[in-house]
Write a protein that holds these residues in place. Structure first.
Motif, PDB file in Angstrom:
ATOM      1  N   ILE A 187       8.995   4.894  -7.752  1.00 33.68           N
ATOM      2  CA  ILE A 187       7.827   4.250  -8.006  1.00 33.68           C
ATOM      3  C   ILE A 187       7.739   3.318  -9.241  1.00 33.68           C
ATOM      4  CG2 ILE A 187       5.333   4.645  -9.111  1.00 33.68           C
ATOM      5  CD1 ILE A 187       5.383   4.804  -6.172  1.00 33.68           C
ATOM      6  N   PRO A 188       8.355   3.499 -10.234  1.00 35.64           N
ATOM      7  CA  PRO A 188       8.590   2.489 -11.422  1.00 35.64           C
ATOM      8  C   PRO A 188       9.292   1.219 -10.901  1.00 35.64           C
ATOM      9  CG  PRO A 188       9.144   4.579 -12.041  1.00 35.64           C
ATOM     10  CD  PRO A 188       8.837   4.826 -10.825  1.00 35.64           C
ATOM     11  N   GLU A 189      10.389   1.688 -10.088  1.00 34.82           N
ATOM     12  CA  GLU A 189      11.321   0.569  -9.713  1.00 34.82           C
ATOM     13  C   GLU A 189      10.490  -0.153  -8.524  1.00 34.82           C
ATOM     14  OE1 GLU A 189      14.676   2.584  -8.306  1.00 34.82           O
ATOM     15  OE2 GLU A 189      15.635   0.687  -7.728  1.00 34.82           O
TER      16      GLU A 189
ATOM     17  N   PRO B 154      -2.133   7.572 -11.004  1.00 37.24           N
ATOM     18  CA  PRO B 154      -2.038   6.128 -10.623  1.00 37.24           C
ATOM     19  C   PRO B 154      -1.832   5.074 -11.381  1.00 37.24           C
ATOM     20  CG  PRO B 154      -3.684   7.388  -9.219  1.00 37.24           C
ATOM     21  CD  PRO B 154      -3.539   8.146 -10.372  1.00 37.24           C
ATOM     22  N   GLY B 155      -2.831   4.791 -12.437  1.00 39.15           N
ATOM     23  CA  GLY B 155      -2.865   3.896 -13.176  1.00 39.15           C
ATOM     24  C   GLY B 155      -1.413   3.683 -14.118  1.00 39.15           C
ATOM     25  N   ASP B 156      -1.215   4.828 -14.356  1.00 39.60           N
ATOM     26  CA  ASP B 156      -0.127   4.995 -15.472  1.00 39.60           C
ATOM     27  C   ASP B 156       1.206   4.745 -14.581  1.00 39.60           C
ATOM     28  OD1 ASP B 156      -1.713   5.845 -17.135  1.00 39.60           O
ATOM     29  OD2 ASP B 156      -1.400   7.956 -17.131  1.00 39.60           O
ATOM     30  N   MET B 157       1.215   4.806 -13.085  1.00 38.20           N
ATOM     31  CA  MET B 157       2.285   4.744 -12.500  1.00 38.20           C
ATOM     32  C   MET B 157       2.360   3.052 -12.036  1.00 38.20           C
ATOM     33  SD  MET B 157       2.810   7.820  -9.851  1.00 38.20           S
ATOM     34  CE  MET B 157       1.133   8.159  -9.214  1.00 38.20           C
ATOM     35  N   GLY B 158       1.568   2.486 -12.520  1.00 34.52           N
ATOM     36  CA  GLY B 158       1.684   0.884 -12.098  1.00 34.52           C
ATOM     37  C   GLY B 158       0.904   0.431 -10.905  1.00 34.52           C
ATOM     38  N   PHE B 159      -0.189   1.312 -10.253  1.00 32.42           N
ATOM     39  CA  PHE B 159      -0.878   0.687  -9.503  1.00 32.42           C
ATOM     40  C   PHE B 159      -2.130  -0.093  -9.855  1.00 32.42           C
ATOM     41  CE2 PHE B 159       1.456   4.150  -7.260  1.00 32.42           C
ATOM     42  CZ  PHE B 159       1.532   3.566  -6.119  1.00 32.42           C
ATOM     43  N   ASP B 160      -2.590  -1.040  -9.250  1.00 29.68           N
ATOM     44  CA  ASP B 160      -3.696  -2.094  -9.712  1.00 29.68           C
ATOM     45  C   ASP B 160      -4.815  -1.710  -8.956  1.00 29.68           C
ATOM     46  OD1 ASP B 160      -1.606  -3.928 -10.764  1.00 29.68           O
ATOM     47  OD2 ASP B 160      -0.882  -4.052  -8.906  1.00 29.68           O
ATOM     48  N   VAL B 161      -4.837  -1.188  -7.816  1.00 27.07           N
ATOM     49  CA  VAL B 161      -6.196  -0.947  -7.250  1.00 27.07           C
ATOM     50  C   VAL B 161      -5.793   0.322  -6.436  1.00 27.07           C
ATOM     51  CG1 VAL B 161      -7.780  -1.770  -5.408  1.00 27.07           C
ATOM     52  CG2 VAL B 161      -6.508  -3.306  -6.730  1.00 27.07           C
ATOM     53  N   MET B 162      -6.947   1.336  -6.278  1.00 27.49           N
ATOM     54  CA  MET B 162      -6.965   2.354  -5.395  1.00 27.49           C
ATOM     55  C   MET B 162      -8.323   2.647  -5.024  1.00 27.49           C
ATOM     56  SD  MET B 162      -6.761   5.387  -8.156  1.00 27.49           S
ATOM     57  CE  MET B 162      -6.633   6.800  -6.855  1.00 27.49           C
ATOM     58  N   HIS B 163      -8.240   3.708  -4.009  1.00 24.29           N
ATOM     59  CA  HIS B 163      -9.404   4.522  -3.518  1.00 24.29           C
ATOM     60  C   HIS B 163      -9.117   5.860  -3.593  1.00 24.29           C
ATOM     61  CE1 HIS B 163      -7.663   5.186   0.441  1.00 24.29           C
ATOM     62  NE2 HIS B 163      -8.496   6.225   0.588  1.00 24.29           N
ATOM     63  N   ILE B 164     -10.365   6.584  -3.809  1.00 19.74           N
ATOM     64  CA  ILE B 164     -10.363   8.132  -3.706  1.00 19.74           C
ATOM     65  C   ILE B 164     -11.315   8.359  -2.564  1.00 19.74           C
ATOM     66  CG2 ILE B 164     -10.937  10.332  -5.074  1.00 19.74           C
ATOM     67  CD1 ILE B 164     -10.600   8.384  -7.543  1.00 19.74           C
ATOM     68  N   ASN B 165     -10.760   9.468  -1.792  1.00 21.10           N
ATOM     69  CA  ASN B 165     -11.995   9.995  -0.878  1.00 21.10           C
ATOM     70  C   ASN B 165     -12.635  11.040  -1.801  1.00 21.10           C
ATOM     71  OD1 ASN B 165     -10.955   8.541   0.898  1.00 21.10           O
ATOM     72  ND2 ASN B 165     -10.783  10.185   2.422  1.00 21.10           N
ATOM     73  N   LEU B 166     -13.730  10.610  -2.280  1.00 23.04           N
ATOM     74  CA  LEU B 166     -14.758  12.108  -2.810  1.00 23.04           C
ATOM     75  C   LEU B 166     -14.722  13.160  -1.834  1.00 23.04           C
ATOM     76  CD1 LEU B 166     -17.514  10.181  -4.914  1.00 23.04           C
ATOM     77  CD2 LEU B 166     -15.221  10.790  -5.749  1.00 23.04           C
TER      78      LEU B 166
ATOM     79  N   MET C  61       0.953  -1.179  -0.078  1.00 26.55           N
ATOM     80  CA  MET C  61       0.044  -0.011   0.094  1.00 26.55           C
ATOM     81  C   MET C  61       0.858   1.112  -0.093  1.00 26.55           C
ATOM     82  SD  MET C  61      -2.901  -0.763   2.782  1.00 26.55           S
ATOM     83  CE  MET C  61      -4.593   0.131   2.188  1.00 26.55           C
ATOM     84  N   MET C  62       0.545   2.206  -0.969  1.00 26.51           N
ATOM     85  CA  MET C  62       1.164   3.583  -0.669  1.00 26.51           C
ATOM     86  C   MET C  62       0.509   4.479  -0.932  1.00 26.51           C
ATOM     87  SD  MET C  62       4.851   2.743  -2.919  1.00 26.51           S
ATOM     88  CE  MET C  62       5.471   4.227  -2.399  1.00 26.51           C
ATOM     89  N   THR C  63       0.971   5.714  -0.704  1.00 24.85           N
ATOM     90  CA  THR C  63       0.439   7.089  -0.783  1.00 24.85           C
ATOM     91  C   THR C  63       1.527   7.678  -1.867  1.00 24.85           C
ATOM     92  OG1 THR C  63      -0.568   6.875   1.094  1.00 24.85           O
ATOM     93  CG2 THR C  63      -0.760   9.057   0.104  1.00 24.85           C
ATOM     94  N   ASN C  64       1.260   8.284  -2.724  1.00 25.63           N
ATOM     95  CA  ASN C  64       1.940   9.124  -3.676  1.00 25.63           C
ATOM     96  C   ASN C  64       1.364  10.449  -4.056  1.00 25.63           C
ATOM     97  OD1 ASN C  64       4.654   9.619  -4.666  1.00 25.63           O
ATOM     98  ND2 ASN C  64       4.337   8.666  -6.724  1.00 25.63           N
ATOM     99  N   PRO C  65       1.877  11.601  -3.770  1.00 25.87           N
ATOM    100  CA  PRO C  65       2.765  11.804  -2.693  1.00 25.87           C
ATOM    101  C   PRO C  65       2.296  11.319  -1.851  1.00 25.87           C
ATOM    102  CG  PRO C  65       1.839  13.989  -3.756  1.00 25.87           C
ATOM    103  CD  PRO C  65       1.415  12.746  -4.550  1.00 25.87           C
ATOM    104  N   ASN C  66       3.528  10.854  -0.734  1.00 24.83           N
ATOM    105  CA  ASN C  66       3.270  10.245   0.347  1.00 24.83           C
ATOM    106  C   ASN C  66       2.796  11.298   1.527  1.00 24.83           C
ATOM    107  OD1 ASN C  66       5.346  11.530   1.626  1.00 24.83           O
ATOM    108  ND2 ASN C  66       6.822   9.847   1.136  1.00 24.83           N
ATOM    109  N   THR C  67       2.595  10.994   2.911  1.00 28.98           N
ATOM    110  CA  THR C  67       2.083  11.645   4.043  1.00 28.98           C
ATOM    111  C   THR C  67       2.823  12.939   4.325  1.00 28.98           C
ATOM    112  OG1 THR C  67       2.611  10.142   5.493  1.00 28.98           O
ATOM    113  CG2 THR C  67       0.024  10.225   4.802  1.00 28.98           C
TER     114      THR C  67
END
Ligand SMILES: *Cc1c(COP(=O)(O)O)cnc(C)c1O
Length: 479
Positions: free
Chosen positions: A231-233, A261-273, A217-223
């Motif tokens: 990220i690619p690595e 995020p999709g372009d950075m290689g993430f598979d699953v994410m959530h957004i806080n609307l 699990m990651m946040t980017n930019p992080n907290t």
């Protein structure tokens, strides 16, 4: 404000036998008779007894002590307290939305389903992930849903031993909490002194735990507000180990218009609307934490799903064997979706591109204007937020807590304090993209003033707040 109602608890205003109403006795019914004696209270509930005017004044006075985005600047880091435009509220309050019932026939609510589906598509476009569910009702709920999707994916492949999640030590507290609720074990990866994930530590964890890792699990930019350059690595390493990448997109502000995020290689994410796309939050009000997945993971998403067909929109509530099924009541918090949708449309494609850059500019402007008096542990460009480690001059004994309390006297909400845990005196500031230069300048001037006060009159800062009502003060006023 200084009357006898002020500062008391409603219980303290109670007078035995006093009521806020008077009704004629109902000669036809004795309500308590209908409830079996075994289920009735033995003693009367100890509720406050007040007249209506006392109750109204009590709560009105209390509400005046509240502080919201509409009262003043609210730089609460990691919470994205951005302005919630009035048009969102007006549209979400339309009868045609508030009068909907989740069980009414789909042919009678095609427009609502159209909005729902359009929002799913807009979120896909903004994030680069192929499918979204809008059902989760908060960020943490989205995290749990996303992790359940990941677990279902591994289990569908017979990969039952993947029970661990890698989480950076800078992560938001909900990340390890959601992983634990999902029944997964947390493995912490360290951050380096520049605030970014320590790749060597990650390499070591992957070598050690490889086949048991379900996700990172990651946040980017992080907290810390710092963009993770590796990220690619990182995604390559995690994917090669057979695990999936989860993106915590609660605060997507800095991303909008910059990258996906999709372009950075993430598979699953959530957004806080209710953060990124402007819905009032912070008082425990309704939220919405949509979850997006890359292609191939959509069969695992929860139901109900809104599907576009040649004959309009349909609702798929059936379980085809792979879906998680229901994760809450019906479709989630629909009016929050309406507000997010209005916000996206009212910005439009071109102005949406300004959200990330403006949020970033505002944060850097404050950081650079204050770093000579507040300790900046990590130099360089930040994104939408950043962290100071208290005042630069530690000899005054004035702490982050004192600065935060003193800010209240000047009419500002305090930043997030003592989080992240990486520093002793964390003071985490997020201005958001909405604020004018004048507002930022006002805040900067006050932060500098407090730094000066810490030198000239540290006791005064330590004993703040002085003009902000506190419960203790209210009691003293009354005595
Ligand atoms: C706010 C936040 C969450 C949790 O969202 P809730 O809606 O409060 O559950 C998760 N991650 C980050 C980074 C956040 O800022």
């Amino acid at each position: 404000m200084n009357n006898q109602l002020y500062g008391n608890l409603i219980f303290e205003l109670s007078k035995t036998g006093r009521k806020g109403y008077s009704l004629p006795k109902n000669p036809y019914r004795h309500t308590t008779d209908e409830i079996p004696a075994s289920l009735r209270r033995e003693q009367e509930a100890q509720l406050p007894e007040c007249d209506e005017l006392t109750v109204v004044r009590h709560y009105t006075n209390l509400s005046h002590n509240n502080f919201g985005v509409n009262d003043g600047f609210y730089p609460l880091g990691s919470c994205t307290m951005k302005y919630n435009p009035v048009i969102n509220e007006e549209i979400a309050a339309l009868k045609s939305f508030t009068g909907l019932h989740p069980l009414q026939p789909v042919e009678t609510c095609q427009q609502a389903l159209w909005l729902y589906h359009s929002l799913q598509e807009l979120l896909s476009e903004l994030t680069g992930l192929s499918e979204f569910t809008l059902n989760p009702c908060a960020g943490a709920h989205g995290e749990l849903t996303g992790l359940m999707v990941i677990r279902a994916y591994h289990q569908s492949r017979g990969d039952h031993q993947r029970t661990k999640v890698i989480i950076p030590d800078s992560a938001h507290g909900t990340n390890p909490a959601s992983a634990a609720v999902c029944g997964l074990e947390i493995v912490e990866v360290k951050s380096k002194s520049n605030g970014q994930v320590d790749i060597e530590d990650l390499q070591r964890l992957i070598e050690q735990e490889g086949p048991s890792i379900a996700a990172m699990m990651m946040t980017n930019p992080n907290t810390l507000g710092i963009f993770e350059h590796a990220i690619p690595e990182i995604t390559k390493m995690v994917h090669e180990a057979g695990a999936l990448m989860y993106y915590d997109g609660a605060n997507l502000n800095p991303m909008l218009g910059a990258c996906r995020p999709g372009d950075m290689g993430f598979d699953v994410m959530h957004i806080n609307l209710h953060k990124t796309f402007s819905t009032p939050h912070g008082g425990g009000g309704p939220g919405s934490g949509p979850v997006g997945v890359r292609k191939g993971l959509e069969p695992f998403l929860p139901t109900p799903r809104v599907i576009k067909t040649d004959n309009g929109f349909e609702v798929n509530t059936g379980d085809d064997g792979q879906s998680l099924g229901s994760i809450g009541s019906f479709f989630g918090n629909f009016t929050v979706m309406v507000k997010a949708y209005v916000y996206i449309l009212s910005l439009g494609r071109e102005q949406m591109k300004m959200v990330g850059p403006l949020a970033t500019l505002n944060a850097n402007y404050i950081k650079e204007s204050l770093k000579d008096v507040y300790e900046l542990p990590i130099e360089g460009l930040c994104k939408h937020e950043f962290v100071f480690d208290g005042l630069k001059d530690k000899s005054t004994g004035v702490t982050t807590m004192d600065v935060a309390k003193r800010l209240l006297d000047y009419g500002y909400h305090a930043p997030t304090i003592y989080f992240p845990l990486l520093f002793h005196e964390s003071l985490m500031i997020e201005p958001t993209e909405n604020e004018s230069k004048e507002t930022l300048d006002g805040f900067i001037a006050v932060m500098r003033k407090i730094a000066e006060e810490a030198k000239t009159d540290p006791e005064m800062v330590k004993s703040a707040p002085h003009t902000t009502p506190t419960y203790k003060q209210m009691l003293n006023d009354n005595n």
